[in-house]
Scaffold this active site. Structure first.
Site, PDB file in Angstrom:
ATOM      1  N   ASP A  62     -14.184  15.817  39.229  1.00  8.56           N
ATOM      2  CA  ASP A  62     -15.550  15.291  39.084  1.00  8.56           C
ATOM      3  C   ASP A  62     -15.572  13.847  38.570  1.00  8.56           C
ATOM      4  O   ASP A  62     -16.634  13.237  38.476  1.00  8.56           O
ATOM      5  CB  ASP A  62     -16.371  16.185  38.149  1.00  8.56           C
ATOM      6  CG  ASP A  62     -16.787  17.485  38.819  1.00  8.56           C
ATOM      7  OD1 ASP A  62     -16.532  17.648  40.027  1.00  8.56           O
ATOM      8  OD2 ASP A  62     -17.356  18.354  38.132  1.00  8.56           O
ATOM      9  N   CYS A  96     -20.397  22.853  50.823  1.00  8.82           N
ATOM     10  CA  CYS A  96     -21.289  21.832  50.292  1.00  8.82           C
ATOM     11  C   CYS A  96     -20.730  20.470  50.629  1.00  8.82           C
ATOM     12  O   CYS A  96     -19.780  20.352  51.393  1.00  8.82           O
ATOM     13  CB  CYS A  96     -21.506  22.017  48.809  1.00  8.82           C
ATOM     14  SG  CYS A  96     -20.125  21.453  47.859  1.00  8.82           S
ATOM     15  N   LYS A 141     -23.692  20.086  31.846  1.00  6.49           N
ATOM     16  CA  LYS A 141     -24.409  20.798  32.909  1.00  6.49           C
ATOM     17  C   LYS A 141     -23.650  22.043  33.360  1.00  6.49           C
ATOM     18  O   LYS A 141     -24.222  23.119  33.492  1.00  6.49           O
ATOM     19  CB  LYS A 141     -24.621  19.861  34.106  1.00  6.49           C
ATOM     20  CG  LYS A 141     -25.124  20.575  35.336  1.00  6.49           C
ATOM     21  CD  LYS A 141     -25.181  19.671  36.543  1.00  6.49           C
ATOM     22  CE  LYS A 141     -23.886  19.438  37.249  1.00  6.49           C
ATOM     23  NZ  LYS A 141     -23.452  20.459  38.209  1.00  6.49           N
ATOM     24  N   ASN A 142     -22.354  21.883  33.596  1.00  3.11           N
ATOM     25  CA  ASN A 142     -21.607  23.010  34.156  1.00  3.11           C
ATOM     26  C   ASN A 142     -21.432  24.157  33.162  1.00  3.11           C
ATOM     27  O   ASN A 142     -21.333  25.315  33.566  1.00  3.11           O
ATOM     28  CB  ASN A 142     -20.246  22.541  34.689  1.00  3.11           C
ATOM     29  CG  ASN A 142     -20.409  21.749  35.983  1.00  3.11           C
ATOM     30  OD1 ASN A 142     -21.480  21.761  36.595  1.00  3.11           O
ATOM     31  ND2 ASN A 142     -19.360  21.058  36.387  1.00  3.11           N
ATOM     32  N   ARG A 178     -15.464  25.277  50.001  1.00  3.29           N
ATOM     33  CA  ARG A 178     -15.685  26.025  48.764  1.00  3.29           C
ATOM     34  C   ARG A 178     -15.807  27.555  48.921  1.00  3.29           C
ATOM     35  O   ARG A 178     -16.868  28.139  48.711  1.00  3.29           O
ATOM     36  CB  ARG A 178     -16.895  25.454  48.016  1.00  3.29           C
ATOM     37  CG  ARG A 178     -16.694  23.983  47.729  1.00  3.29           C
ATOM     38  CD  ARG A 178     -17.773  23.403  46.880  1.00  3.29           C
ATOM     39  NE  ARG A 178     -17.587  23.642  45.458  1.00  3.29           N
ATOM     40  CZ  ARG A 178     -18.327  23.053  44.531  1.00  3.29           C
ATOM     41  NH1 ARG A 178     -19.280  22.223  44.854  1.00  3.29           N
ATOM     42  NH2 ARG A 178     -18.114  23.317  43.258  1.00  3.29           N
ATOM     43  N   ARG A 237     -29.358  15.643  40.063  1.00  3.31           N
ATOM     44  CA  ARG A 237     -28.930  17.032  39.850  1.00  3.31           C
ATOM     45  C   ARG A 237     -28.158  17.155  38.537  1.00  3.31           C
ATOM     46  O   ARG A 237     -28.161  18.211  37.918  1.00  3.31           O
ATOM     47  CB  ARG A 237     -27.991  17.467  40.978  1.00  3.31           C
ATOM     48  CG  ARG A 237     -28.667  17.840  42.265  1.00  3.31           C
ATOM     49  CD  ARG A 237     -27.652  18.377  43.239  1.00  3.31           C
ATOM     50  NE  ARG A 237     -26.733  19.272  42.543  1.00  3.31           N
ATOM     51  CZ  ARG A 237     -25.493  19.548  42.912  1.00  3.31           C
ATOM     52  NH1 ARG A 237     -25.005  19.030  44.006  1.00  3.31           N
ATOM     53  NH2 ARG A 237     -24.745  20.359  42.212  1.00  3.31           N
TER      54      ARG A 237
HETATM   55  C1  UD1 Z   1     -16.512  23.775  39.202  1.00  2.00           C
HETATM   56  C2  UD1 Z   1     -17.530  22.727  38.851  1.00  2.00           C
HETATM   57  C3  UD1 Z   1     -17.327  21.494  39.708  1.00  2.00           C
HETATM   58  C4  UD1 Z   1     -15.888  21.003  39.601  1.00  2.00           C
HETATM   59  C5  UD1 Z   1     -14.911  22.133  39.873  1.00  2.00           C
HETATM   60  C6  UD1 Z   1     -13.459  21.750  39.619  1.00  2.00           C
HETATM   61  C7  UD1 Z   1     -19.417  24.031  38.125  1.00  2.00           C
HETATM   62  C8  UD1 Z   1     -20.793  24.506  38.412  1.00  2.00           C
HETATM   63  N1  UD1 Z   1     -18.856  23.269  39.058  1.00  2.00           N
HETATM   64  O1  UD1 Z   1     -16.741  24.133  40.562  1.00  2.00           O
HETATM   65  O2  UD1 Z   1     -18.221  20.491  39.269  1.00  2.00           O
HETATM   66  O3  UD1 Z   1     -15.670  19.991  40.556  1.00  2.00           O
HETATM   67  O4  UD1 Z   1     -15.202  23.263  39.027  1.00  2.00           O
HETATM   68  O5  UD1 Z   1     -13.294  21.338  38.309  1.00  2.00           O
HETATM   69  O6  UD1 Z   1     -18.851  24.285  37.082  1.00  2.00           O
HETATM   70  N2  UD1 Z   1     -11.396  28.192  45.308  1.00  2.00           N
HETATM   71  C9  UD1 Z   1     -10.975  29.147  46.205  1.00  2.00           C
HETATM   72  N3  UD1 Z   1     -11.530  30.394  46.130  1.00  2.00           N
HETATM   73  C10 UD1 Z   1     -12.469  30.722  45.203  1.00  2.00           C
HETATM   74  C11 UD1 Z   1     -12.885  29.744  44.291  1.00  2.00           C
HETATM   75  C12 UD1 Z   1     -12.327  28.477  44.364  1.00  2.00           C
HETATM   76  O7  UD1 Z   1     -10.121  28.875  47.050  1.00  2.00           O
HETATM   77  O8  UD1 Z   1     -12.921  31.866  45.197  1.00  2.00           O
HETATM   78  C13 UD1 Z   1     -10.796  26.819  45.364  1.00  2.00           C
HETATM   79  C14 UD1 Z   1     -11.835  25.731  45.639  1.00  2.00           C
HETATM   80  O9  UD1 Z   1     -12.071  25.571  47.027  1.00  2.00           O
HETATM   81  C15 UD1 Z   1     -11.164  24.526  45.021  1.00  2.00           C
HETATM   82  C16 UD1 Z   1     -10.442  25.124  43.811  1.00  2.00           C
HETATM   83  O10 UD1 Z   1     -10.325  26.507  44.069  1.00  2.00           O
HETATM   84  O11 UD1 Z   1     -10.194  23.998  45.890  1.00  2.00           O
HETATM   85  C17 UD1 Z   1     -11.131  24.908  42.492  1.00  2.00           C
HETATM   86  O12 UD1 Z   1     -12.478  25.263  42.602  1.00  2.00           O
HETATM   87  P1  UD1 Z   1     -13.315  25.849  41.371  1.00  2.00           P
HETATM   88  O13 UD1 Z   1     -12.614  25.539  40.097  1.00  2.00           O
HETATM   89  O14 UD1 Z   1     -13.666  27.260  41.667  1.00  2.00           O
HETATM   90  O15 UD1 Z   1     -14.641  24.986  41.456  1.00  2.00           O
HETATM   91  P2  UD1 Z   1     -16.106  25.453  41.142  1.00  2.00           P
HETATM   92  O16 UD1 Z   1     -16.111  26.483  40.082  1.00  2.00           O
HETATM   93  O17 UD1 Z   1     -16.800  25.743  42.422  1.00  2.00           O
END
Ligand code: UD1
Length: 430
Positions: free
Chosen positions: A305, A117, A22-23, A122, A397
């Site tokens: 996850d 969320c 999915k991701n 996030r 989802r």
């Molecule tokens: C993606 C996955 C999600 C998974 C996560 C971690 C998708 C659609 N979702 O989410 O299922 O749980 O990776 O493997 O692929 N962060 C910041 N600033 C930013 C972006 C992230 O501080 O601009 C922090 C987040 O709060 C979190 C960490 O970085 O603590 C990792 O998040 P991230 O890898 O970005 O997760 P997602 O891409 O949102």
């Protein structure tokens, strides 16, 4: 409102086929609009998040044609808007990949700012920092992120934190920027690699995906391609834990065993036998399960996850386990639901201290988010008696035909939509 109703205590036995990730699919759908030719995407999971994102790209003018349940054709040549409304972002956060895709292709994007969320606040500061490093002007107004550049130029992006989303978003924009971009401290998740492979198959020039330094040489145009998405490591891992929880013997097919190494390692520590094949893994749980320690980390560490699933199984394993969540701050909300099924878990900050109990007993519980919902189903499969899981739209989802795949492994589980149907199920199984 639909629910899963489960009569637990039956070991899962047999084979299960895993769908596309999915991701990876979410990012690949966003990337596909960057070409003006028709892109064919195969092995697409038929889950709600994907359907919403396909709708979002149709809304801005992309042509979307479903070839079959798992194949879609996308043509981005007729896109007439670079604005993605809150309606989509609120349903599926990953619509923010359209920021990177539209900015790369049209040098302009307006996408609603995603809120927090179920699993945490996030932030997306790193995505925006990346766009700025490519020369874009980024501002937030009236709930919309406006990103715009006269000319998008390659730049040096250092990610302060390893972020899957930020890495992919910058990758998308940089693919069509002028010159070279270097992303340092990039995420190494299999879906980051899949998105890079997909972009390369459209003519992008990306090297190093899967390591922490990704180098992108921007290209002017991206072209048509046919691409098959990698298997979903989280769906696969979920079935591995379902096998363990029910003392089952399940072969999980259509997977890349390398992507499951962290999960396999933990299951072995807990006393399961894991057999690896070229594109399958077999999980046999014939011995009593025992405790272990886990900390969620970016890939190749143990995935966040898969945190609710392992916690759920550790709660019925011998001894005291400790699970530390280092990625998201609010990811233990399901623990209260597990407690209602008999678990003994104490959460302190980002750590869960789990005292294994002998068994779960069925109860009525509610899914607080996608993966936690799947974990509650695992608890129900292992529990004595009947479990009803509410709010399963979260689970839908990200899991295609979840209850059907489990039923094929022998589980007594049905999707129902009324109290009457729950009673009917209860009478049938008792
Ligand atoms: C993606 C996955 C999600 C998974 C996560 C971690 C998708 C659609 N979702 O989410 O299922 O749980 O990776 O493997 O692929 N962060 C910041 N600033 C930013 C972006 C992230 O501080 O601009 C922090 C987040 O709060 C979190 C960490 O970085 O603590 C990792 O998040 P991230 O890898 O970005 O997760 P997602 O891409 O949102």
């Amino acid at each position: 409102m639909e629910q899963y109703v489960i009569s637990g205590g039956i070991p899962l036995v047999g084979d299960v086929e895993i769908g596309g990730a999915k991701n990876a699919a979410l990012a690949i759908i966003a990337a596909s609009i960057m070409a003006d030719e028709t892109v064919v995407i195969e092995n697409l999971p038929d889950v709600r998040d994907i359907r919403v994102l396909l709708k979002a790209i149709e809304e801005i003018g992309a042509h979307v044609e479903r070839v079959d349940r798992h194949t879609v054709k996308i043509n981005g040549s007729l896109i007439d808007s670079v604005r993605v409304d809150y309606e989509f972002i609120s349903k599926i956060r990953a619509s923010y990949y359209l920021l990177g895709a539209l900015l790369g292709k049209y040098k302009k994007a307006e996408v609603a700012f995603p809120g927090g969320c179920e699993i945490g606040s996030r932030p997306i500061d790193l995505h925006l920092k990346g766009f700025k490093a490519l020369g874009a002007d980024v501002k937030l107004e009236y709930g919309l992120i406006h990103a715009q550049a006269e000319k998008l130029v390659g730049g040096h992006v250092y990610m302060d934190k390893v972020s899957v989303g930020a890495t992919i978003n910058v990758l998308l924009a940089a693919s069509m920027a002028e010159g070279k971009t270097i992303i340092e401290n990039a995420a190494k998740e299999p879906h980051v690699v899949d998105v890079a492979n997909f972009l390369n198959s459209m003519g992008a020039n990306i090297k190093g995906a899967g390591t922490d330094v990704i180098r992108i040489e921007g290209v002017e145009k991206l072209h048509k391609t046919e691409y098959s998405i990698i298997p979903d490591q989280i769906e696969a891992g979920t079935f591995m834990f379902a096998a363990a929880a029910t003392k089952g013997d399940v072969t999980i097919k259509n997977v890349i065993p390398k992507h499951l190494e962290a999960t396999s390692a933990k299951l072995i520590e807990m006393g399961c036998e894991i057999e690896e094949f070229d594109d399958a893994v077999r999980v046999v749980a014939s011995k009593p399960l025992r405790s272990t320690q886990v900390m969620t980390l970016a890939y190749p560490g143990y995935p966040t996850d898969m945190q609710p699933q392992i916690t759920t199984v550790l709660a019925i394993s011998e001894g005291t386990s400790i699970v530390t969540e280092s990625i998201f701050e609010n990811r233990f909300r399901y623990v209260d639901e597990l407690s209602r099924m008999g678990a003994s878990i104490k959460v302190e900050g980002n750590t869960a201290i789990i005292n294994g109990v002998e068994k779960y007993t069925g109860a009525r519980v509610a899914a607080p988010d996608l993966r936690a919902g799947a974990a509650l189903v695992i608890a129900g499969l292992a529990a004595e008696g009947i479990t009803v899981v509410d709010d399963i739209y979260y689970v839908e989802r990200g899991y295609e035909d979840f209850e059907k795949k489990l039923a094929l492994l022998g589980a007594k589980i049905e999707k129902v939509s009324s109290e009457k149907e729950i009673q009917k199920f209860t009478l049938k199984v008792s």
